[in-house]
Design a protein around this motif. Structure first.
Motif, PDB file in Angstrom:
ATOM      1  N   ARG A  39      -2.146   8.537  -4.989  1.00  0.00           N
ATOM      2  CA  ARG A  39      -1.422   7.258  -5.719  1.00  0.00           C
ATOM      3  C   ARG A  39      -0.411   7.716  -6.847  1.00  0.00           C
ATOM      4  O   ARG A  39       0.930   7.394  -7.001  1.00  0.00           O
ATOM      5  CB  ARG A  39      -2.292   6.355  -6.485  1.00  0.00           C
ATOM      6  N   ALA A  62       2.723   9.297  -4.986  1.00  0.00           N
ATOM      7  CA  ALA A  62       3.761   8.020  -4.539  1.00  0.00           C
ATOM      8  C   ALA A  62       4.683   7.760  -5.900  1.00  0.00           C
ATOM      9  O   ALA A  62       5.636   7.243  -5.459  1.00  0.00           O
ATOM     10  CB  ALA A  62       3.051   6.863  -4.078  1.00  0.00           C
ATOM     11  N   SER A  92      -6.727   9.041  -6.159  1.00  0.00           N
ATOM     12  CA  SER A  92      -5.837   9.025  -7.470  1.00  0.00           C
ATOM     13  C   SER A  92      -4.642  10.110  -7.168  1.00  0.00           C
ATOM     14  O   SER A  92      -3.487   9.561  -7.843  1.00  0.00           O
ATOM     15  CB  SER A  92      -6.665   9.516  -8.455  1.00  0.00           C
ATOM     16  N   PRO A 107       0.874  -1.326  -0.004  1.00  0.00           N
ATOM     17  CA  PRO A 107       0.030  -0.053   0.015  1.00  0.00           C
ATOM     18  C   PRO A 107       0.888   1.305  -0.035  1.00  0.00           C
ATOM     19  O   PRO A 107       2.028   1.146   0.518  1.00  0.00           O
ATOM     20  CB  PRO A 107      -0.749  -0.011   1.444  1.00  0.00           C
ATOM     21  N   VAL A 108       0.360   2.310  -0.584  1.00  0.00           N
ATOM     22  CA  VAL A 108       1.084   3.574  -0.216  1.00  0.00           C
ATOM     23  C   VAL A 108       0.915   4.289   0.992  1.00  0.00           C
ATOM     24  O   VAL A 108      -0.039   4.123   1.860  1.00  0.00           O
ATOM     25  CB  VAL A 108       0.169   4.721  -1.396  1.00  0.00           C
ATOM     26  N   GLY A 149      -5.279   0.009  -1.333  1.00  0.00           N
ATOM     27  CA  GLY A 149      -4.008   0.354  -1.437  1.00  0.00           C
ATOM     28  C   GLY A 149      -3.541   1.613  -0.808  1.00  0.00           C
ATOM     29  O   GLY A 149      -2.551   2.154  -1.261  1.00  0.00           O
ATOM     30  N   ILE A 150      -4.089   2.196   0.260  1.00  0.00           N
ATOM     31  CA  ILE A 150      -3.698   3.373   0.854  1.00  0.00           C
ATOM     32  C   ILE A 150      -3.639   2.917   2.290  1.00  0.00           C
ATOM     33  O   ILE A 150      -4.648   2.311   2.801  1.00  0.00           O
ATOM     34  CB  ILE A 150      -4.655   4.433   0.587  1.00  0.00           C
TER      35      ILE A 150
END
Length: 258
Positions: A169, A172, A166, A14-15, A39-40
């Motif tokens: 991501r 990152a 968005s 994950p970010v 994913g965060i």
């Protein structure tokens, strides 16, 4: 437990995000919102600029979500500047070098140099977290100062959650994201740059930096108070601000004051 940067697989990790906002309720809302995003992962929270810099150095998040106005202490611009200047940790550099050796990327590095890129130098520049500004302020001065300080992106708090996800991501990955109104202002500046300050405007700006009132400035420069107000309006417009403090701050950033 999150693995070290050198051992992480970007496709499955994950970010890692650090929140910085001086309002507890806002941080709680962002934490709840980001917890719902796949994913965060929020790995820390900071309530002021100094804490954000310290946590960014200790935790090494992928992205710092940064507000601009942070109450007492350093503001979000200065915190961004310090975070962007953080050195890469030696352990991360060594892990990256070892991974490159094992993957046989020496050839790629040489090819990169031949093509005008130094791959090793680019890898060394990935040490500092990326800063994504999240704020309600969209003046030209705030935008310019944030970008100059090293912010990767600039988002307004009015954006939809999906746009925020968005942008995180993208940040990152080192890609820039601007809210539509911010992008419009940046393009407008590029197309029609503001004229420089006149000598008289610089004189008034200097008196403003001393903390003088309009009446005191008028007396010091032997002009009318109405003339001072007219010049101040032009100064604000040229610097992209709407307050006396903002004018002085931007003037110092642009080295317009001694």
């Amino acid at each position: 437990m999150t693995p070290p940067a050198g051992d992480r697989d970007p496709a499955h990790t994950p970010v890692r995000v650090l929140l910085c906002d001086d309002h507890t309720v806002v941080r709680a809302g962002l934490l709840a919102l980001l917890s719902s995003a796949p994913g965060i992962e929020v790995i820390g929270e900071a309530g002021d600029g100094e804490e954000a810099v310290a946590l960014a150095a200790a935790l090494r998040p992928d992205v710092v979500l940064m507000d601009l106005q942070l109450g007492s202490g350093i503001d979000g611009i200065e915190a961004t500047r310090r975070i962007a200047a953080l050195p890469e940790r030696e352990a991360e550099r060594e892990a990256g070098r070892e991974a490159e050796r094992e993957a046989g990327r020496d050839v790629e590095r040489e090819a990169g140099r031949a093509g005008g890129r130094d791959v090793e130098r680019e890898a060394a520049g990935r040490g500092a977290p990326h800063v994504l500004v999240l704020t309600t302020y969209d003046t030209d001065a705030d935008i310019n100062r944030a970008i100059e300080a090293g912010a990767t992106g600039y988002l307004l708090k009015a954006e939809r959650p999906e746009e925020l996800f968005s942008a995180i991501r993208a940040a990152a990955a080192g890609r820039s994201t601007l809210s539509a109104p911010v992008a419009h202002r940046v393009l407008a500046q590029m197309r029609s740059p503001r004229p420089g300050l006149t000598d008289r405007e610089l004189d008034i700006l200097g008196q403003l930096a001393r903390g003088l009132s309009n009446r005191e400035i008028a007396r010091a420069l032997f002009i009318s108070e109405a003339t001072v107000k007219t010049h101040l309006g032009r100064i604000y417009d040229k610097l992209g601000v709407d307050t006396r403090a903002g004018a002085v701050s931007v003037a110092k950033e642009q080295r317009l004051l001694p």
